[in-house]
Each structure stands twice: as structure tokens, then as C-alpha cells.
Design a protein around this motif. Structure first.
Motif, PDB file in Angstrom:
ATOM      1  N   LEU A  73      -2.229  -5.174 -33.360  1.00  0.00           N
ATOM      2  CA  LEU A  73      -1.627  -3.851 -33.223  1.00  0.00           C
ATOM      3  C   LEU A  73      -0.167  -3.853 -33.679  1.00  0.00           C
ATOM      4  O   LEU A  73       0.562  -4.818 -33.440  1.00  0.00           O
ATOM      5  CB  LEU A  73      -1.712  -3.370 -31.769  1.00  0.00           C
ATOM      6  CG  LEU A  73      -3.117  -3.228 -31.176  1.00  0.00           C
ATOM      7  CD1 LEU A  73      -3.031  -2.739 -29.733  1.00  0.00           C
ATOM      8  CD2 LEU A  73      -3.973  -2.277 -32.009  1.00  0.00           C
ATOM      9  N   SER A  77       4.883   0.731 -33.118  1.00  0.00           N
ATOM     10  CA  SER A  77       4.281   2.050 -32.879  1.00  0.00           C
ATOM     11  C   SER A  77       3.166   2.012 -31.842  1.00  0.00           C
ATOM     12  O   SER A  77       2.336   2.923 -31.776  1.00  0.00           O
ATOM     13  CB  SER A  77       3.743   2.628 -34.199  1.00  0.00           C
ATOM     14  OG  SER A  77       2.722   1.795 -34.729  1.00  0.00           O
ATOM     15  N   THR A  78       3.145   0.973 -31.021  1.00  0.00           N
ATOM     16  CA  THR A  78       2.155   0.859 -29.947  1.00  0.00           C
ATOM     17  C   THR A  78       2.877   0.849 -28.604  1.00  0.00           C
ATOM     18  O   THR A  78       3.902   0.184 -28.450  1.00  0.00           O
ATOM     19  CB  THR A  78       1.319  -0.429 -30.088  1.00  0.00           C
ATOM     20  OG1 THR A  78       0.628  -0.416 -31.339  1.00  0.00           O
ATOM     21  CG2 THR A  78       0.306  -0.558 -28.955  1.00  0.00           C
ATOM     22  N   LEU A 104       4.419   7.021 -32.331  1.00  0.00           N
ATOM     23  CA  LEU A 104       3.357   6.183 -31.773  1.00  0.00           C
ATOM     24  C   LEU A 104       2.048   6.350 -32.545  1.00  0.00           C
ATOM     25  O   LEU A 104       1.664   7.452 -32.915  1.00  0.00           O
ATOM     26  CB  LEU A 104       3.125   6.533 -30.305  1.00  0.00           C
ATOM     27  CG  LEU A 104       4.228   6.132 -29.320  1.00  0.00           C
ATOM     28  CD1 LEU A 104       3.882   6.586 -27.915  1.00  0.00           C
ATOM     29  CD2 LEU A 104       4.452   4.615 -29.349  1.00  0.00           C
ATOM     30  N   SER A 105       1.371   5.228 -32.753  1.00  0.00           N
ATOM     31  CA  SER A 105       0.048   5.242 -33.396  1.00  0.00           C
ATOM     32  C   SER A 105      -1.049   4.771 -32.450  1.00  0.00           C
ATOM     33  O   SER A 105      -2.216   5.130 -32.606  1.00  0.00           O
ATOM     34  CB  SER A 105       0.059   4.349 -34.638  1.00  0.00           C
ATOM     35  OG  SER A 105       0.370   2.995 -34.291  1.00  0.00           O
ATOM     36  N   HIS A 106      -0.694   3.941 -31.451  1.00  0.00           N
ATOM     37  CA  HIS A 106      -1.663   3.388 -30.504  1.00  0.00           C
ATOM     38  C   HIS A 106      -1.101   3.461 -29.081  1.00  0.00           C
ATOM     39  O   HIS A 106       0.095   3.253 -28.872  1.00  0.00           O
ATOM     40  CB  HIS A 106      -1.979   1.920 -30.813  1.00  0.00           C
ATOM     41  CG  HIS A 106      -2.639   1.689 -32.136  1.00  0.00           C
ATOM     42  ND1 HIS A 106      -1.947   1.784 -33.333  1.00  0.00           N
ATOM     43  CD2 HIS A 106      -3.927   1.377 -32.450  1.00  0.00           C
ATOM     44  CE1 HIS A 106      -2.790   1.528 -34.326  1.00  0.00           C
ATOM     45  NE2 HIS A 106      -3.976   1.280 -33.828  1.00  0.00           N
ATOM     46  N   PHE A 130       4.849  -4.860 -26.015  1.00  0.00           N
ATOM     47  CA  PHE A 130       4.853  -3.426 -26.282  1.00  0.00           C
ATOM     48  C   PHE A 130       5.730  -2.662 -25.284  1.00  0.00           C
ATOM     49  O   PHE A 130       5.815  -3.024 -24.109  1.00  0.00           O
ATOM     50  CB  PHE A 130       3.417  -2.884 -26.216  1.00  0.00           C
ATOM     51  CG  PHE A 130       2.461  -3.629 -27.108  1.00  0.00           C
ATOM     52  CD1 PHE A 130       2.511  -3.470 -28.482  1.00  0.00           C
ATOM     53  CD2 PHE A 130       1.531  -4.505 -26.576  1.00  0.00           C
ATOM     54  CE1 PHE A 130       1.638  -4.157 -29.318  1.00  0.00           C
ATOM     55  CE2 PHE A 130       0.657  -5.206 -27.392  1.00  0.00           C
ATOM     56  CZ  PHE A 130       0.710  -5.034 -28.766  1.00  0.00           C
TER      57      PHE A 130
END
Length: 201
Positions: A73, A77-78, A104-106, A130
Motif C-alpha cells: 500500500l 495516501s493510506t 487518501l487512496s486507501h 500509516f
């Protein structure tokens, strides 16, 4: 004797939720790390999320070895949804929070009791890579059919729905409708005096 399950939603035929499900085309990919003890829980809302979200992956395990996906990941952006004194509060209206959320992507979510979620945190060091996110104000709990030891406890579905609303302004009505259907169908065969206790919450 095992119950016959619906082939699609995997709930029992008497509590099948297929007619109550709609799919939200979410942009933020939800990664659910589920404690193994939750698999057979009939009132498990993480299963509902996999049926109601276009971007959702559920991984069962307890330790770093079980969650190798985390290594792939994008760290920048997680985010991990977990209460922490240093967590970014998603319901903070500040520019910095909004900018962070937009990137954010995840979103990683832990599915289990508070004790089990803490255990996953302790046994999965890569989760500390994270940024953590949480809420300043917890919305009212609509998940009536499971008892939680904390007043601020939300079901996994509610926590994800609230996150999606705050992060990408998603219309999460369908998620809450599925939760309401789960509440109603899981209590439909209870004696009236028992059902009244849940409905009064």
C-alpha cells in the motif's frame, strides 16, 4: 446442524439481505483486517461492506504474516482508522485536514472487538507506517443488535460509512439501509419482550 446460507450474501436464508443491498461506487479503497473470531458472527457488518462497496477488500488474520498486503500500500495516501491522540480528526473542517483527506487512496479498518483490534495492532508493526485517522464527534450508533462495552463504539459498517461521507462526501444512505435491514431481520424472530429491548436503544 448448520444453517443454509444464501449463496450471495452468505447470511441465513431467513435473514437474507440481498433485496436490501445497493452498491456504492466509492473511490477510496477500504481494506478490512478482520479478526478470525468475527468470521462466524451472524451479525458481522464487515461482510455487508464487501457487498455494498465497489472498492473493498477483506483480509482475515491476526499478525503481520497474515496481512502482507500492507507492504504494497502507498504509505503517503493510506490511513488507518484507529483512535489515537495523534490521529487526524476527519470531521475537523480545517484546510490541512481537508487536503489530507482528499489525497487518501486507501483506508485500513480493523474489524473485531476493541481487545482484538488492539491485539492486531500489537502483532502487526507495519500498521504504524500509516497515519491514523479518527473522529472528534462519534455519530449515534444505529447498530442495535450487538452489545459494545464502550459508548462510542460503532460497528465496522458505521465507521466506514462515516469515513466515506467525510473523506469523499459519499452518499452512504444505502449502507445505513443495509444496516437497518440487518437489525430488523436479526430481531424478527425474537420474543416481543426481548425485541423491545433492542428497539428501545
Amino acid at each position: 446442524m448448520s444453517r443454509t446460507l444464501c449463496e450471495h450474501c452468505k447470511f441465513s436464508l431467513s435473514t437474507c439481505l440481498c433485496e436490501d443491498l445497493s452498491v456504492l461506487d466509492n473511490k477510496l479503497k477500504i481494506i478490512i483486517l478482520q479478526d478470525p473470531n468475527e468470521i462466524k458472527v451472524s451479525k458481522n457488518t464487515a461482510r455487508l461492506l464487501t457487498l455494498c462497496l465497489s472498492q473493498c477488500e477483506l483480509i482475515i488474520g491476526e499478525t503481520q504474516a497474515d496481512f502482507s498486503l500492507l507492504e504494497t500500500l502507498p504509505v503517503a495516501s493510506t490511513a488507518l482508522l484507529y483512535p489515537d491522540q495523534d490521529a487526524v480528526l476527519l470531521d475537523d473542517a480545517g484546510i490541512a485536514t481537508k487536503t489530507f483527506a482528499e489525497q487518501l487512496s486507501h483506508l485500513i479498518v480493523l474489524d473485531g472487538t476493541w481487545k482484538k483490534a488492539f491485539k492486531i495492532m500489537q502483532l502487526t508493526p507495519s500498521l504504524n507506517n500509516f497515519k491514523k485517522v479518527s473522529f472528534a464527534t462519534i455519530p449515534k450508533n444505529r447498530y442495535r443488535i450487538r452489545k459494545a462495552p464502550r459508548a462510542d463504539s460503532l460497528s465496522t459498517l458505521e465507521a466506514v460509512a462515516h469515513s466515506l461521507m467525510l473523506i469523499e462526501n459519499a452518499n452512504t444512505t444505502g449502507l445505513y439501509q443495509a444496516l437497518d435491514a440487518l437489525n430488523n431481520k436479526q430481531t424478527q424472530f425474537m420474543p416481543e419482550h426481548v425485541k423491545a429491548r433492542y428497539q428501545a436503544k
